[in-house]
Write an enzyme that holds these catalytic residues in place. Structure first.
Site, PDB file in Angstrom:
ATOM      1  N   HIS A   1       0.696  -1.194  -0.084  1.00 22.12           N
ATOM      2  CA  HIS A   1      -0.239   0.088  -0.056  1.00 22.12           C
ATOM      3  C   HIS A   1       0.887   1.301   0.034  1.00 22.12           C
ATOM      4  O   HIS A   1       2.124   1.208   0.169  1.00 22.12           O
ATOM      5  CB  HIS A   1      -0.973  -0.075   1.207  1.00 22.12           C
ATOM      6  CG  HIS A   1      -0.186   0.040   2.465  1.00 22.12           C
ATOM      7  ND1 HIS A   1       0.192   1.047   3.100  1.00 22.12           N
ATOM      8  CD2 HIS A   1      -0.068  -0.902   3.305  1.00 22.12           C
ATOM      9  CE1 HIS A   1       0.786   0.799   4.276  1.00 22.12           C
ATOM     10  NE2 HIS A   1       0.542  -0.624   4.676  1.00 22.12           N
TER      11      HIS A   1
ATOM     12  N   CYS B   1       3.115  -5.062   6.943  1.00 22.37           N
ATOM     13  CA  CYS B   1       2.771  -4.821   5.404  1.00 22.37           C
ATOM     14  C   CYS B   1       4.065  -4.092   4.782  1.00 22.37           C
ATOM     15  O   CYS B   1       4.815  -3.612   5.327  1.00 22.37           O
ATOM     16  CB  CYS B   1       1.467  -3.711   5.425  1.00 22.37           C
ATOM     17  SG  CYS B   1       0.396  -4.537   6.146  1.00 22.37           S
TER      18      CYS B   1
END
Length: 330
Positions: A200, A216
């Site tokens: 992301h 992440c």
């Protein structure tokens, strides 16, 4: 930043490789591999800082993360490099030793490689971006997976473990964070087959090239926007642990070394097994000569810049291939 001249070893490297010089305004991130046997892309460059620059500014403008530019410029002040300071851009890369398909994330290097489907000319393209990764205690897992979902302006639903951590620190999180400047996912998100892990954007771009996430993968906002538009659902994703990478360009062999993660000390400290395995992989039935004293020096420094460490020996026209050799040019 003012574009400077390449110097010394870096000028020689650029002439040998003949690929790209990076512009200081917008970094090149796409490369082509005409020879599928080669695994070296880019070129080391330099720029000269202006008074207003910081190292993170220069890193972002040239497609680099924080750790990369710090390792390549020891002794340079992070926030005040000063007017006219020569800054090395470590924009020469050995490709990870893994199938060059889809997305490859090399965690200790803190870098993403995307290999789009080949075009009709069968020319291999490589796109690369710096990343932020999981911090100690929240490691990014080493898995083979796929992109299973893509979202623009995503909502963030913090896992209970993260909400608990923030609550203990006096910074409670809501169960749902809407899109906007307070959303740590940024404007684009691509969910992996392990749903709690996402590639992301970020609302804190200074963390690219650092261990800052809960596992992440973060990219600069401009990088995730570009990547999101190129990557399709079901694209394979390989997450690997390769602080040392061995590659070739023609008959020359290169080693690129990065600091291993602190939790991997037992695996990599003083251990050249992975280097030997990669040498065997890239040379196949051909022999090679390698300066092992130089190899140890490169690993000790671990500044992320590929260095030529030896050469591939051509096979004999008769009598079969030469036996592999491991020698030192000490």
């Amino acid at each position: 930043m003012q574009t400077g001249k390449l110097t010394g070893l870096y000028r020689i490297t650029l002439i040998l490789i003949s690929i790209f010089i990076f512009a200081s305004v917008q970094a090149a991130v796409s490369f082509t591999l005409e020879n599928p046997a080669d695994s070296l892309i880019g070129a080391v460059g330099t720029v000269y800082s202006e008074q207003k620059d910081t190292l993170p500014d220069i890193a972002r403008a040239n497609g680099l993360g924080f750790q990369e530019i710090k390792l390549a410029n020891p002794g340079v002040d992070t926030w005040l490099p000063g007017e006219g300071k020569e800054i090395v851009l470590p924009t020469l890369y050995v490709l990870p030793a893994t199938p060059h398909v889809g997305i490859v994330l090399n965690i200790p290097e803190m870098r993403l490689y995307y290999f789009p489907p080949r075009n009709t000319d069968h020319v291999s393209e490589v796109i690369t971006h710096p990343i932020g990764i999981g911090r100690p205690g929240w490691p990014t897992p080493y898995i083979n997976t796929r992109i299973i979902q893509k979202k623009t302006r995503p909502h963030w639903y913090p896992p209970e473990s993260i909400r608990k951590e923030h609550a203990e620190q006096g910074d409670p999180l809501p169960k749902r964070v809407p899109p906007g400047p307070d959303n740590p996912l940024g404007n684009y998100a691509m969910r992996l087959g392990m749903p709690e892990y996402i590639i992301h954007g970020t609302n804190r771009p200074f963390g690219i090239g650092m261990r800052v996430s809960h596992g992440c993968i973060r990219l600069y906002p401009e990088d995730i926007k570009s990547l999101y538009q190129q990557v399709k659902l079901r694209t394979p994703v390989r997450i690997v642990n390769q602080p040392y990478k061995v590659g070739r360009y023609n008959d020359k062999i290169y080693l690129e070394a990065h600091p291993y993660l602190e939790e991997d000390t037992e695996q990599f400290e003083g251990n050249l097994t992975s280097v030997v395995e990669m040498l065997i992989e890239i040379t196949g039935d051909q022999g090679y000569e390698v300066d092992w004293v130089l190899v140890e020096s490169i690993i000790a420094e671990s500044n992320g810049i590929p260095v030529e460490i030896g050469r591939i020996i051509a096979t004999e026209p008769q009598g079969g291939p030469k036996k592999q050799e491991i020698v030192s040019t000490e």
